[in-house]
Design a protein around this motif. Sequence first.
Motif, PDB file in Angstrom:
ATOM      1  N   ALA A   1      -8.621 -10.398   4.375  1.00  0.00           N
ATOM      2  CA  ALA A   1      -7.445 -10.759   5.166  1.00  0.00           C
ATOM      3  C   ALA A   1      -6.440 -11.460   4.253  1.00  0.00           C
ATOM      4  O   ALA A   1      -6.714 -12.539   3.755  1.00  0.00           O
ATOM      5  CB  ALA A   1      -7.836 -11.677   6.323  1.00  0.00           C
TER       6      ALA A   1
ATOM      7  N   SER B   1      -3.531 -13.428   4.231  1.00  0.00           N
ATOM      8  CA  SER B   1      -2.670 -14.289   5.030  1.00  0.00           C
ATOM      9  C   SER B   1      -2.406 -15.555   4.244  1.00  0.00           C
ATOM     10  O   SER B   1      -3.121 -15.870   3.286  1.00  0.00           O
ATOM     11  CB  SER B   1      -3.320 -14.623   6.370  1.00  0.00           C
ATOM     12  N   ALA B   2      -1.375 -16.274   4.656  1.00  0.00           N
ATOM     13  CA  ALA B   2      -1.042 -17.507   3.955  1.00  0.00           C
ATOM     14  C   ALA B   2      -2.186 -18.511   4.035  1.00  0.00           C
ATOM     15  O   ALA B   2      -2.505 -19.191   3.054  1.00  0.00           O
ATOM     16  CB  ALA B   2       0.230 -18.101   4.552  1.00  0.00           C
TER      17      ALA B   2
ATOM     18  N   ASP C   1       0.247 -22.818   4.382  1.00  0.00           N
ATOM     19  CA  ASP C   1      -0.674 -22.104   5.256  1.00  0.00           C
ATOM     20  C   ASP C   1      -0.014 -21.703   6.575  1.00  0.00           C
ATOM     21  O   ASP C   1      -0.586 -20.938   7.348  1.00  0.00           O
ATOM     22  CB  ASP C   1      -1.924 -22.950   5.535  1.00  0.00           C
ATOM     23  N   LYS C   2       1.193 -22.214   6.850  1.00  0.00           N
ATOM     24  CA  LYS C   2       1.939 -21.879   8.065  1.00  0.00           C
ATOM     25  C   LYS C   2       3.376 -21.531   7.671  1.00  0.00           C
ATOM     26  O   LYS C   2       4.288 -22.353   7.792  1.00  0.00           O
ATOM     27  CB  LYS C   2       1.917 -23.053   9.043  1.00  0.00           C
TER      28      LYS C   2
ATOM     29  N   SER D   1       6.667 -18.737  17.209  1.00  0.00           N
ATOM     30  CA  SER D   1       6.453 -17.887  16.029  1.00  0.00           C
ATOM     31  C   SER D   1       7.199 -16.572  16.126  1.00  0.00           C
ATOM     32  O   SER D   1       7.590 -15.993  15.103  1.00  0.00           O
ATOM     33  CB  SER D   1       4.952 -17.623  15.845  1.00  0.00           C
TER      34      SER D   1
END
Length: 370
Positions: A57, A59-60, A81-82, A334
Motif C-alpha cells: 500500500a 500511502s503517506a 502522514d496526513k 477530505s
Amino acid sequence: MLALRGAGLARGLGAVAPAWLWRSHGRALALARAAGALGAGRWRAQTPREPRRRAFALSAAAVVSAAPRPLQPYLRLMRLDKPIGTWLLYLPCTWSIGLAAEPGCFPDWYMLCLFGTGAVLMRGAGCTINDMWDRDYDKKVTRTASRPIATGDISAFQSLVFLGGQLTLALGILLCLNYYSIALGAASLLLVTTYPLMKRITYWPQLALGLTFNWGALLGWSAVKGSCDPSVCLPLYFAGVMWTLIYDTIYAHQDKRDDALIGLKSTALLFREGTRQWLGGFSMAMLGALSLAGVSCAQTLPYYAALLAVAAHLAHQIRTLDIHSPADCWDKFSSNRTVGIILFLGIVFGNLWKEKKTDETKENDSRLQN
C-alpha cells in the motif's frame, strides 16, 4: 474319475486364486494409499508455512511508518502522514498559477513544482507552530492526544530547531521568485505564526486559517506575472477564504465536544445546528467570486463547466453532512481535495480553449481581409 476330480480341483484353484490375488491387491492398494496419505501429511507437516506477505500500500501513512524510527515523530509533526492539509494549501497556488498562464498554454510546470515543495514545507512549519502553541490543549483532546509534542516524543527545544530548519528551506524556495513575490511571501509569516492563537480569542479561527492558507492565490499570480492584478487575485483570494470556511468548519465539528470542555472556540460551536445554512452561504459566495475571477481573466466554457461541477460537489457535501459523526466530517473534509482539483483542471482546459478561439478568430479575420 481321477481326471474329473483333477479338473474340478483345477477349476476350484482357478476360482480361488483370482479372489485371493484381488484381496491381496486390494489390501496392498489400500496400504499404499494409507502410506501415501500419511507420507503426504508428514510432508505437509514438515514443510514450514510461508509468512503472509503484507499487502503493498503506497500511502503517506505507510511511507511515514516505513521511515527510520527516530525520524517518524518529526514526519508526523509535519503531518506528512496526513497530506490532505498540504493539498488544501497547495491548490489555491495552482489556481493562481493556472490563471496567470498565457492563453493556449499549460501552467508553468516549474512554478507548480516550486510551489508544491513550498506547500509541504510551509504546511509542516504551520503544524509545528500550531502544536507548539497547543501542546497543553492537545493532551486533553482525544484526536490530538497522540501528537508528537503532546506525547513527549519531541521536546519544545527540538520542535523549535525543527521549525527553524523548515522555515530556512522554505526561504530558499521563496528566494527563487521575483522581488515582489519575495516581499509578498514574507508578509504571510505574521498570519502563519498567529492563526493558531485565534481559537483562544474568537469563534472565527477558521477565517484566520482561510486568510493564511489561501495566500498562495496572491503569490502564484505574482510569481508568474511579476505583480498582483487585483481584478483577478482579490476575487480568487476571497473565494479561497470562503472555501476554507466551508471545509474547516466541517473539520471543527470533529472536536466540538472537547473544544467546548477546554474553552476553545470554532465556527462549529458558533453555528451548531445552523451549520448547513452557513456553509450554503459560503458556497454561494465562493462560486460568485470564482465567476468574477473568470470574467476578469476572459475564461472560457471549460472553466464555467468546472464551476458547475464544484457547485454540485459542495451541494452534495452540505446536503449529506452529519455534523454529529466525526467519521463523516472527516470524509467530507477530505473530499475537498477533489473540489480543488476539479477547479484547477477547469482553469487549465479553459486556458487551452482560449487558443482555439483565437485561431478561429485569426482565420476569420484573414478571410475578411482577402
